[in-house]
Design an enzyme around this catalytic site. Structure first.
Site, mmCIF file in Angstrom:
data_model
loop_
_atom_site.group_PDB
_atom_site.id
_atom_site.type_symbol
_atom_site.label_atom_id
_atom_site.label_comp_id
_atom_site.label_asym_id
_atom_site.label_seq_id
_atom_site.Cartn_x
_atom_site.Cartn_y
_atom_site.Cartn_z
ATOM 1 N N TRP A 39 0.801 -1.219 0.000
ATOM 2 C CA TRP A 39 0.000 0.000 0.000
ATOM 3 C C TRP A 39 0.836 1.272 0.000
ATOM 4 O O TRP A 39 0.845 2.027 -0.975
ATOM 5 C CB TRP A 39 -0.949 -0.031 1.212
ATOM 6 N N TYR B 260 -2.810 2.492 -5.488
ATOM 7 C CA TYR B 260 -1.550 2.642 -4.763
ATOM 8 C C TYR B 260 -0.494 3.261 -5.665
ATOM 9 O O TYR B 260 -0.152 2.704 -6.722
ATOM 10 C CB TYR B 260 -1.061 1.292 -4.227
ATOM 11 N N TRP C 36 -6.140 -5.321 7.183
ATOM 12 C CA TRP C 36 -5.021 -4.418 6.961
ATOM 13 C C TRP C 36 -4.703 -3.642 8.235
ATOM 14 O O TRP C 36 -5.534 -3.507 9.116
ATOM 15 C CB TRP C 36 -5.253 -3.482 5.781
ATOM 16 N N SER C 37 -3.485 -3.193 8.312
ATOM 17 C CA SER C 37 -2.956 -2.437 9.444
ATOM 18 C C SER C 37 -3.072 -3.173 10.780
ATOM 19 O O SER C 37 -3.527 -2.608 11.766
ATOM 20 C CB SER C 37 -3.658 -1.074 9.543
ATOM 21 N N GLN D 115 12.193 -6.516 7.753
ATOM 22 C CA GLN D 115 10.888 -6.372 8.397
ATOM 23 C C GLN D 115 9.981 -7.547 8.038
ATOM 24 O O GLN D 115 9.243 -8.048 8.884
ATOM 25 C CB GLN D 115 10.228 -5.056 7.969
#
Length: 336
Positions: free
Chosen positions: A21, A54, A205-206, A291
Site C-alpha cells: 500500500w 496505490y 489491513w494495518s 521487516q
C-alpha cells in the site's frame, strides 16, 4: 508459514499476506521493493495484495515486475478497484461497469498476469447501483480475469446485499478487507458475525495500527525521523488517531506481554489478529526486507487466553469498537 481457506471457497492463502500500500512506487525504491517481495517469497508467503490506486497504479507495476518469473499457479495475487486512477477523469473512479471493466484490464497489464485470484471493491460506491457493480464483477469472473471477488471496508448490511446479488449471479464473494488491530476492533460486533454466516473471511489491513503497536512511538516524544507519523504523503494522516499519549502509554504496557511470549511487539500484534477465526490473513507491508523476515514469525503463533485477557486489560478504554466507524470513515460520495 501457515495457510487458511479464504471464506467458504477452496482457495488457500498464506495467513501472512504481503501488501504494498504505502511503499511500492512511492516510499521505497523499486530495487528495495523487489527485495521485500523476494524476502516474502523466501519466508513462504504466497499471497500478495495491491490496488490500482496505490501510487496511482505504480505499485501494481512494481509488484508485477518483482513477481515476474515465479510460477503463477503457486501465487495468489489480489488487487482492488474504486479510488481515482490515471488523470482522475469523471469515470476514472467508482464501481461503474465502465470503470471496473477498464480497471481490471489495466491491473492485469501492470501485474503481468492473465488473471487475479481475487478482485476487490475497494470501497462501497454510493453513486452506482449495486446491481450494476455486481453484474460487472460477475462478468469479470466469467471472462476469466478474476477467480473470486471481495470487498473492502463495507458495512455488514452492504456485505449482505452484495453477497446476495453475487450468489444470484453465480459468483463467489468470499472476502472482506477491513482495518483490524488490537486498537481498532470496529468489525467485531457486526461485520464478523455477518461474514461468518455468509462464508466470508477477513483479510485485515494495518494489524500493527500503522506502526503504533510496534511500540516505537513513545508518549511525550517526537515521532522517529522517517517514520509513518512524519510522512505527509498520507501516512501521518492515517496514523494521527492513535498518536496521543493515552494510547501510546497503554501500548508501552504491552511490552511485558510480548516479552513473556518471546515475541516482538509487531509479532504480538500480527498474531493477535490471527487469533480471530474469521481472519484468513493479516496484511503486512515493509520498507526493508528484514521487516518481512521478522513479521512472518507471527505465523502459527497461539496466544494463550490469559495473555489475550491481559492485552484487553492493558489497552482498556482506548480501543475503538464502534461498528458505525466503518460507514463513518468511508466516502459518502465518489472522491473527485
Amino acid at each position: 508459514m501457515e495457510f487458511r481457506y479464504l471464506g467458504s471457497s477452496g482457495l488457500k492463502i498464506s495467513e501472512i499476506t504481503y501488501g504494498n500500500w504505502l511503499t511500492h512506487g512511492s516510499q521505497v525504491e523499486n530495487e528495495t521493493a523487489t527485495q521485500c517481495v523476494r524476502a516474502a517469497l523466501d519466508a513462504g508467503i504466497s499471497t500478495f495484495d495491491t490496488a490500482d490506486v496505490y501510487a496511482n497504479t505504480k505499485a501494481e507495476s512494481v509488484l508485477g515486475e518483482a513477481l515476474k518469473g515465479e510460477r503463477r499457479e503457486s501465487l495468489e495475487i489480489f488487487t482492488k478497484v474504486y479510488w481515482p486512477t490515471g488523470p482522475g477523469g469523471k469515470n476514472d473512479v467508482g464501481l461503474s461497469r465502465k470503470h471496473i471493466m477498464e480497471s481490471i484490464n489495466g491491473s492485469l497489464r501492470r501485474l503481468q498476469t492473465d488473471y487475479v485470484d481475487l478482485y476487490q471493491a475497494h470501497r462501497y460506491d454510493t453513486e452506482t447501483p449495486l446491481e450494476e457493480t455486481m453484474q460487472a464483477f460477475a462478468d469479470v469472473v466469467r471472462q476469466g480475469k478474476a477467480l473470486y471477488i471481495g470487498v473492502s471496508e463495507w458495512t455488514a448490511d452492504q456485505i449482505r446485499a452484495g453477497h446476495a446479488l453475487a450468489k444470484d449471479l453465480g459468483v463467489q464473494l468470499i472476502s472482506s478487507q477491513p482495518q483490524y488491530s488490537m486498537l481498532w476492533r470496529v468489525i467485531e460486533e457486526e461485520v464478523v458475525p455477518t461474514s461468518r454466516e455468509l462464508g466470508i473471511s477477513q483479510i485485515v489491513w494495518s494489524p500493527v495500527a500503522q506502526g503504533v503497536l510496534t511500540g516505537k512511538y513513545k508518549p511525550g516524544q517526537q515521532p522517529p525521523a522517517g517514520s509513518r507519523a512524519t510522512d505527509e504523503k498520507g501516512g501521518a494522516n492515517m496514523i494521527k488517531r492513535f498518536m496521543n499519549d493515552d494510547v501510546l502509554t497503554r501500548v508501552q504496557g504491552l511490552q511485558p506481554v510480548a516479552d513473556e511470549l518471546g515475541l516482538s511487539m509487531a509479532q504480538l500484534a500480527i498474531a493477535w489478529v490471527l487469533q480471530n477465526d474469521n481472519v484468513a490473513a493479516a496484511l503486512i507491508g515493509a520498507s526493508r526486507p528484514e521487516q518481512v523476515t521478522e513479521n512472518v514469525k507471527a505465523a502459527g503463533v497461539t496466544i494463550p487466553a490469559e495473555a489475550m485477557a491481559r492485552i484487553d486489560e492493558v489497552l482498556g478504554g482506548v480501543v475503538e469498537r464502534d461498528p458505525g466507524k466503518t460507514a463513518e470513515t468511508s466516502p459518502q460520495k465518489r472522491p473527485a
